[in-house]
Design a protein around this motif. Sequence first.
Motif, PDB file in Angstrom:
ATOM      1  N   ALA A 148      -2.261  -8.328  -2.957  1.00 24.75           N
ATOM      2  CA  ALA A 148      -2.387  -8.262  -4.412  1.00 24.75           C
ATOM      3  C   ALA A 148      -3.192  -7.315  -5.034  1.00 24.75           C
ATOM      4  O   ALA A 148      -2.812  -6.514  -6.102  1.00 24.75           O
ATOM      5  CB  ALA A 148      -2.735  -9.342  -4.857  1.00 24.75           C
ATOM      6  N   VAL A 149      -4.148  -6.481  -3.885  1.00 27.39           N
ATOM      7  CA  VAL A 149      -4.999  -5.469  -4.688  1.00 27.39           C
ATOM      8  C   VAL A 149      -4.143  -4.311  -4.786  1.00 27.39           C
ATOM      9  O   VAL A 149      -4.644  -3.495  -5.830  1.00 27.39           O
ATOM     10  CB  VAL A 149      -5.961  -5.308  -3.780  1.00 27.39           C
ATOM     11  N   TYR A 150      -3.107  -4.110  -4.281  1.00 29.48           N
ATOM     12  CA  TYR A 150      -2.348  -2.809  -4.702  1.00 29.48           C
ATOM     13  C   TYR A 150      -1.459  -2.874  -5.760  1.00 29.48           C
ATOM     14  O   TYR A 150      -0.760  -1.996  -6.159  1.00 29.48           O
ATOM     15  CB  TYR A 150      -1.556  -2.642  -3.425  1.00 29.48           C
ATOM     16  N   ALA A 151      -1.432  -4.046  -6.461  1.00 33.52           N
ATOM     17  CA  ALA A 151      -0.894  -4.148  -7.892  1.00 33.52           C
ATOM     18  C   ALA A 151       0.789  -4.018  -7.839  1.00 33.52           C
ATOM     19  O   ALA A 151       1.129  -3.854  -9.054  1.00 33.52           O
ATOM     20  CB  ALA A 151      -1.417  -3.354  -8.778  1.00 33.52           C
ATOM     21  N   LEU A 206      -4.956 -11.574  -1.127  1.00 25.40           N
ATOM     22  CA  LEU A 206      -5.972 -10.673  -1.764  1.00 25.40           C
ATOM     23  C   LEU A 206      -5.613  -9.174  -1.159  1.00 25.40           C
ATOM     24  O   LEU A 206      -5.424  -8.514  -1.985  1.00 25.40           O
ATOM     25  CB  LEU A 206      -7.199 -11.073  -1.658  1.00 25.40           C
ATOM     26  N   THR A 207      -5.257  -9.120   0.266  1.00 32.69           N
ATOM     27  CA  THR A 207      -5.200  -7.899   0.729  1.00 32.69           C
ATOM     28  C   THR A 207      -3.719  -7.097   0.278  1.00 32.69           C
ATOM     29  O   THR A 207      -3.704  -6.026   0.556  1.00 32.69           O
ATOM     30  CB  THR A 207      -5.365  -8.020   2.107  1.00 32.69           C
ATOM     31  N   THR A 215       4.535  -5.880  -7.265  1.00 27.18           N
ATOM     32  CA  THR A 215       4.980  -7.297  -7.634  1.00 27.18           C
ATOM     33  C   THR A 215       4.800  -8.330  -6.431  1.00 27.18           C
ATOM     34  O   THR A 215       5.218  -7.904  -5.168  1.00 27.18           O
ATOM     35  CB  THR A 215       6.451  -7.372  -8.005  1.00 27.18           C
ATOM     36  N   LEU A 216       3.986  -9.311  -6.343  1.00 32.40           N
ATOM     37  CA  LEU A 216       3.883 -10.237  -5.299  1.00 32.40           C
ATOM     38  C   LEU A 216       4.138 -11.623  -5.743  1.00 32.40           C
ATOM     39  O   LEU A 216       3.848 -12.014  -6.838  1.00 32.40           O
ATOM     40  CB  LEU A 216       2.324 -10.264  -5.003  1.00 32.40           C
ATOM     41  N   ALA A 233       2.317   1.804  -3.144  1.00 35.39           N
ATOM     42  CA  ALA A 233       1.099   2.321  -4.309  1.00 35.39           C
ATOM     43  C   ALA A 233       1.051   3.907  -4.063  1.00 35.39           C
ATOM     44  O   ALA A 233       1.150   4.532  -5.156  1.00 35.39           O
ATOM     45  CB  ALA A 233       0.123   1.619  -4.167  1.00 35.39           C
ATOM     46  N   ALA A 261       0.704  -1.053  -0.109  1.00 36.70           N
ATOM     47  CA  ALA A 261      -0.127   0.225  -0.035  1.00 36.70           C
ATOM     48  C   ALA A 261       1.052   1.406  -0.001  1.00 36.70           C
ATOM     49  O   ALA A 261       0.692   2.169  -0.926  1.00 36.70           O
ATOM     50  CB  ALA A 261      -0.974   0.073   1.375  1.00 36.70           C
TER      51      ALA A 261
END
Lengths: 415, 415
Positions: free
Chosen positions: B176-179, B173-174, B181-182, B153, B150
Amino acid sequence: MTSAPPAPRLLGSATGLSCRECGSAYEIGPLYACGECFGPLEVAYDFPTITRATIEAGPTNIWRYKDLLPVPSHVAETKTLNPGWTKLIRADNLAAELGMKRLWVKDDSGNPTHSFKDRVVAVALAAARELGFTVLACPSTGNLANAVAAAAARAGIKSVVMIPADLEQQKILTTAVYAGTLLAVEGNYDDVNRLASELAGEEEDWAFVNVNVRPYYAEGSKTLGYEVAEQLGWRIPPQTVIPIASGSQLTKVDKAYTEFAKLGLVEQTPYKIFGAQATGCSPVSVAFKDGRDFVAPVRPDTIAKSLAIGNPADGPYVLDVCRRTGGTVEDVSDDEVVEGMKLLARTEGIFGETAGGVTIATLRKLLATGQLDPDAETVVFNTGDGLKTLDAIAAHVGPTATIKPTMASYRSAGI
Amino acid sequence: MTSAPPAPRLLGSATGLSCRECGSAYEIGPLYACGECFGPLEVAYDFPTITRATIEAGPTNIWRYKDLLPVPSHVAETKTLNPGWTKLIRADNLAAELGMKRLWVKDDSGNPTHSFKDRVVAVALAAARELGFTVLACPSTGNLANAVAAAAARAGIKSVVMIPADLEQQKILTTAVYAGTLLAVEGNYDDVNRLASELAGEEEDWAFVNVNVRPYYAEGSKTLGYEVAEQLGWRIPPQTVIPIASGSQLTKVDKAYTEFAKLGLVEQTPYKIFGAQATGCSPVSVAFKDGRDFVAPVRPDTIAKSLAIGNPADGPYVLDVCRRTGGTVEDVSDDEVVEGMKLLARTEGIFGETAGGVTIATLRKLLATGQLDPDAETVVFNTGDGLKTLDAIAAHVGPTATIKPTMASYRSAGI
């Protein structure tokens, strides 16, 4: 000869209730519908002199505006969750991506139970206690259930929350943990609501926040508008994009801007209010586009469940506000809602709930269709937390790559 | 003759790094271990004159303490999540239930991604950018992953977050949502950590917040102590109960209290620091009780996963702090952790994560065993949000009753 000082009012500056339709006046009490015309009742006030300085000297929560709310003057000393004064975030990254000049996100996920419902419940609780109620109750399918159960726990009073029995387990857990009474009702939300209305008629000690103390409850949403204006440095933003469920929040933000201007706290500058709905539950948007002044009920079918009210009580008033201010009402598909959630997270590090996805996606659509001016300063609301609506994004985000715990595997992933 | 003004320092008041063990001094840079003795490095400062008034005039986030942190002086104008200044909540209901006189909960679930990790990541990010890094990275299994993704981002920089591939989907999910690299790594957390350390050595542009910029990162936890003291009206609380993962947070709160007293911002009054662990990962508690000054690593087995560090880097320093101040270290079972979470929610409307359950349960145990004075003012930390650890309570809370949507069914339920 000195006269006795006036008795303190029960609920601060509030003087009574008045009907939005016919203007009939009522005393402060647990009323919500006009006895003459069945119109909705609204709180009437006699505001004292209020200055920026007195507000700025108040606590960093909604009680800094207590003189503008139907709450007792000692409310800040009572046990509440002290919601509000959430961040107004300058969203330059998102603005750049959307081709806008200046954009802000009012991020109400920062509230104690992570939605704007903490505001309305806090005001309902404060009023209900003064009116003699001993139980805080509501029918709900999510954010409201959390907010009522938590607020009652802090206040040390009993709560009764009624939910459909087939609700997602995570929403049950996040309410049950506060250990109030949680009634799982075998039926859909309409069934729960009907039972709640029956109970509201029978259980005299129960304040159903969104039923018999609704006029007080609804006033809590004004604090969103007050905060936006104060946080901007005592200015009304030219454009505000607000989600529509019952429609109450949008109308109360308009009321907040109007009150601030009347009280001389901000300059009376022109502003436009825009309403945002999910297409799967867009009765107000449809009515707006059809040029109607009434809202035809729909059966909701959208992932934005916190906005899924098919027969929004304040729909007609939303139409009034958006038309009067020169704004519009728009709606977006569930795919656009997900894209909106992802866009906000990617650009600003804010993980909003589906309702936030609705407003961001609507903002984008309003820009694309020329309804909203990209050069005029804009505030967009995120009223809840993505952590509560994870299902909405589950199929849409995930790891960039899966690798073995070796440098060779990392290198071959091409990160 | 006027001399040129001194060049502004890269990281505000920070003058360099010094080894906690041997005192060796280093220039500001991406170092974390002493070249002489391999001891951990800590930031050294030359603080300017700092007054309560200058702090109070600052923003309502951790940057009000920027002069006490290794961050550039313009940090508040950069794009950060602006964490901190979370609520210090007077917990009268919980105090009454525990037989205490005055108790406060420092509730860090109010941070942007709902854990105290936003504080340390914000400081790491600010320092890392000044040091020339262009990527923010970390190995993590939860809160840290959310916070890094976050923060990056918002800052508009790249992030690389590494997690075990078998992590719960909601934690994936919490982040990855910030897009960013995971990277899902096929292995356990130790495997992920080892790969992260290898990468930190190879990727020169990557700031691993908890590895190569750890000295700066760790300083962020001081803000918890600063806030507690300021929010109490510029006083150090006599007793503070803090969770132990790596142990860094606890030692930094002690450092914050000490610095505030040295700077004359608070009176130097006696205080005790208490450490809290889950029994399933209690190496520091065991060492404390055994009277040892070293910590023997353990293999974690507890529901309090955010505290499950089996070989806590700052364990010895935690032992020092707790012994020096007259506090203790205690641990509680997983059942007690769940009871702690429920107790906090029921009495104060605060739904903390498992780490909060650990501190509340430890507080209760410290009282029951006479280690903590019920009459002395106490602050207990909740460092995360229950919404992120729902599994912990899933088997323990639920609806009070399930009924049909009729008054008859309601009445027969005996509510």
